[in-house]
Write an enzyme that holds these catalytic residues in place. Sequence first.
Site, PDB file in Angstrom:
ATOM      1  N   GLU A 434      21.593 120.537  23.151  1.00 55.33           N
ATOM      2  CA  GLU A 434      21.532 119.234  23.788  1.00 55.33           C
ATOM      3  C   GLU A 434      22.782 119.027  24.642  1.00 55.33           C
ATOM      4  OE1 GLU A 434      22.553 116.409  20.890  1.00 55.33           O
ATOM      5  OE2 GLU A 434      22.354 114.686  22.218  1.00 55.33           O
ATOM      6  N   ASP A 507      23.572 117.308  17.901  1.00 58.89           N
ATOM      7  CA  ASP A 507      24.590 116.652  17.090  1.00 58.89           C
ATOM      8  C   ASP A 507      24.037 116.180  15.755  1.00 58.89           C
ATOM      9  OD1 ASP A 507      26.962 116.843  18.513  1.00 58.89           O
ATOM     10  OD2 ASP A 507      26.256 115.347  19.962  1.00 58.89           O
ATOM     11  N   ASP A 509      24.226 113.407  14.634  1.00 54.09           N
ATOM     12  CA  ASP A 509      24.049 111.950  14.651  1.00 54.09           C
ATOM     13  C   ASP A 509      22.598 111.580  14.987  1.00 54.09           C
ATOM     14  OD1 ASP A 509      23.726 112.539  17.267  1.00 54.09           O
ATOM     15  OD2 ASP A 509      25.560 111.554  17.967  1.00 54.09           O
ATOM     16  N   ASP A 511      21.201 110.391  17.792  1.00 54.11           N
ATOM     17  CA  ASP A 511      20.665 110.916  19.045  1.00 54.11           C
ATOM     18  C   ASP A 511      20.249 112.366  18.869  1.00 54.11           C
ATOM     19  OD1 ASP A 511      20.994 108.565  20.304  1.00 54.11           O
ATOM     20  OD2 ASP A 511      22.850 109.097  21.356  1.00 54.11           O
TER      21      ASP A 511
END
Length: 647
Positions: A434, A507, A509, A511
């Site tokens: 990403e 990641d 997280d 997102d």
Amino acid sequence: MTDELLVSITEDEEYDASQIQVLEGLEAVRKRPGMYIGSTSSSGLHHLIYEIVDNSIDEALAGACDEIAVSIGKEGTVTVVDNGRGIPIDVQEQTGKSALEVVFTVLHAGGKFGGGGYKVSGGLHGVGASVVNALSQWLTVRVYKNGQIYEMKFSRGDIIQELTIVGETDRSGTEVTFKPDSEIFDDCEFSYDVIKTRMREQAFLNGGLRITTSDEREGREVSDTMYYEGGIIEFVQYLNRNKTPLHDHVIYLADERNDSTAEVALQYCGDVYNEFMLSFANNIHTPDGGMHETGFKAALTRVLNDYGKKLNILKGDDKLSGEDCREGVTAIISVRLMEAQFEGQTKSKLGNSEMRSFVDSLLTEKLSTFLEENPSVARAILDKAVTASRAREAARKARENIRRKTALEGMSLPGKLADCNETNPELTEIYIVEGDSAGGSAKGGRDSRFQAILPLWGKMLNVEKARADKVYGNDKLTPVITALGAGIGEDFDETKLRYHKVIIMADADVDGSHIRTLLLTFFFRFMRPLVEGGYVYAAQPPLFKLTRGKTVRYVLDDTELEEAMAEMRGEDGKGKVDLSRNKGLGEMDAHELWDTTMNPETRVLKQIKMTDAIAADEVFTVLMGEKVEPRKEYIEKNAKYAVDLDI
Ligand code: TSJ
């Protein structure tokens, strides 16, 4: 426990070779548990419960029981109790033993995972009870019958208390409590959710049966009762609860033939473009399908085509494919038969060919009648299939275009792809990363001999909503398709895959998890063999970075944090350790990325599995389907992970 082979002879003492059963000793089960319960991991552990519960379900199928309770006890035991007739306790003449004792101490050759691949159902033999007994540190059985409570106890398969009357009762039934043997199982921790999901499935498959699950372990006390009068009709309603059905009522068809029964429940959804089919034989899930599924698919296609022709919805040579006819359908197929043959590596495919013609004629006769009697429902289903057919034609043309283009350009790989040198796909990996900056670090840090990097950026197409034709032209997904080189949809060809590890690196997280879900949805919908074949992985970038002087250590998640901190502080516990939360892949330099996430020697990869297709379907549908309400609900319920998904 004896290791000898027992030979049981039929009642009239006639020496009929076909009636002689060879029975192995329980020692064999303890020596090779995997042969009998699949594995000694968590799945094998839970299998013990299903083996016991199956006996109560057989009692329910015999019409002698309508309640089963399964509970996890405080000390990690499991108790299964039913309100059936109670296992017979009288001593049999030929063996000098009670049926109860035989059930728990004699192993039947050819168990589900053994040689034969069949399961005796509805018999006295309690297939599996002896296996559970052999693999339990201890097991107690109580039979409530004839006004008495009978009890017998075992340890690792050996009798430690003979059949004894321990009290009086006015109820009837069977109760088994066992503690799995920690010498056998890697981990003896039961999962309430796993048990509940399985029991819910069984409650759906056996309409009218009440199954209660409960967890009595400290701090997590909970209980659920599952009862579905409507059986598999309610199963379909449950699976479609977050979708938009094309017709109000679930279509239900059932029939009997010889000693077998077949039931089918189906409902189409307007906002869904894939099929969702679950098939069962004798209540056992058959993920690889088999004869019952083949019969269903063939007849569904034929019946819809015939109806379309008859009403002139299909003209001339127009023809609906099987896939067209199944687009948006949720279907449950459940058959019961005497000697089910389970085939294939995992014994999860039904082999009895009589089930193909049985299910085929069930649909041919009864679905045709249903369509005749419900013309508006029939019209809606036909329209959906015709639309599917047109979309598929458009997709085919778009695919042709891609194919022609790549042929002209000599299979040009995407410009953003940093390929590796090795060409043997068994040795190569592709990281789908990403963001451009993380892509840069990954390119710098990788081992270019066998690791390729493909950076993705920007918003991805919401594939659940999109039809196949849109996916082919999508500029975010085309690079993924061409880099993997194996095609898409019906064209997907595993043997053309350019990398045998497809690693999604995003990641840790929200997102990141969004991107992972989207990519996974895409793979699940359009390259399913990629997921089924175990080619897809998620990289696990560490969440924390610990620094003490020049020493740096990365920690995956909070479960290891405490321990790692303590170790870093050293013996005296006085060293000053600096803890920082990793902000994102983009902030790691090439070196760090290699060390923490890409080096095969030290990294942690999570292999993506298809184990729970129901759960996967649910997440995809809820997060990305067209219905807004369930999505909002889901996000609110999971507020700590909530983000504006904006999809
Ligand atoms: F197999 C087992 F021991 F694991 C087990 C069996 C465990 C549990 C929880 C329940 C059972 C079980 C067995 N429930 N109900 C029965 N029923 C019989 O064994 C039974 C009773 C009566 C008759 C009869 O013909 O009178 C026949 C059967 C098979």
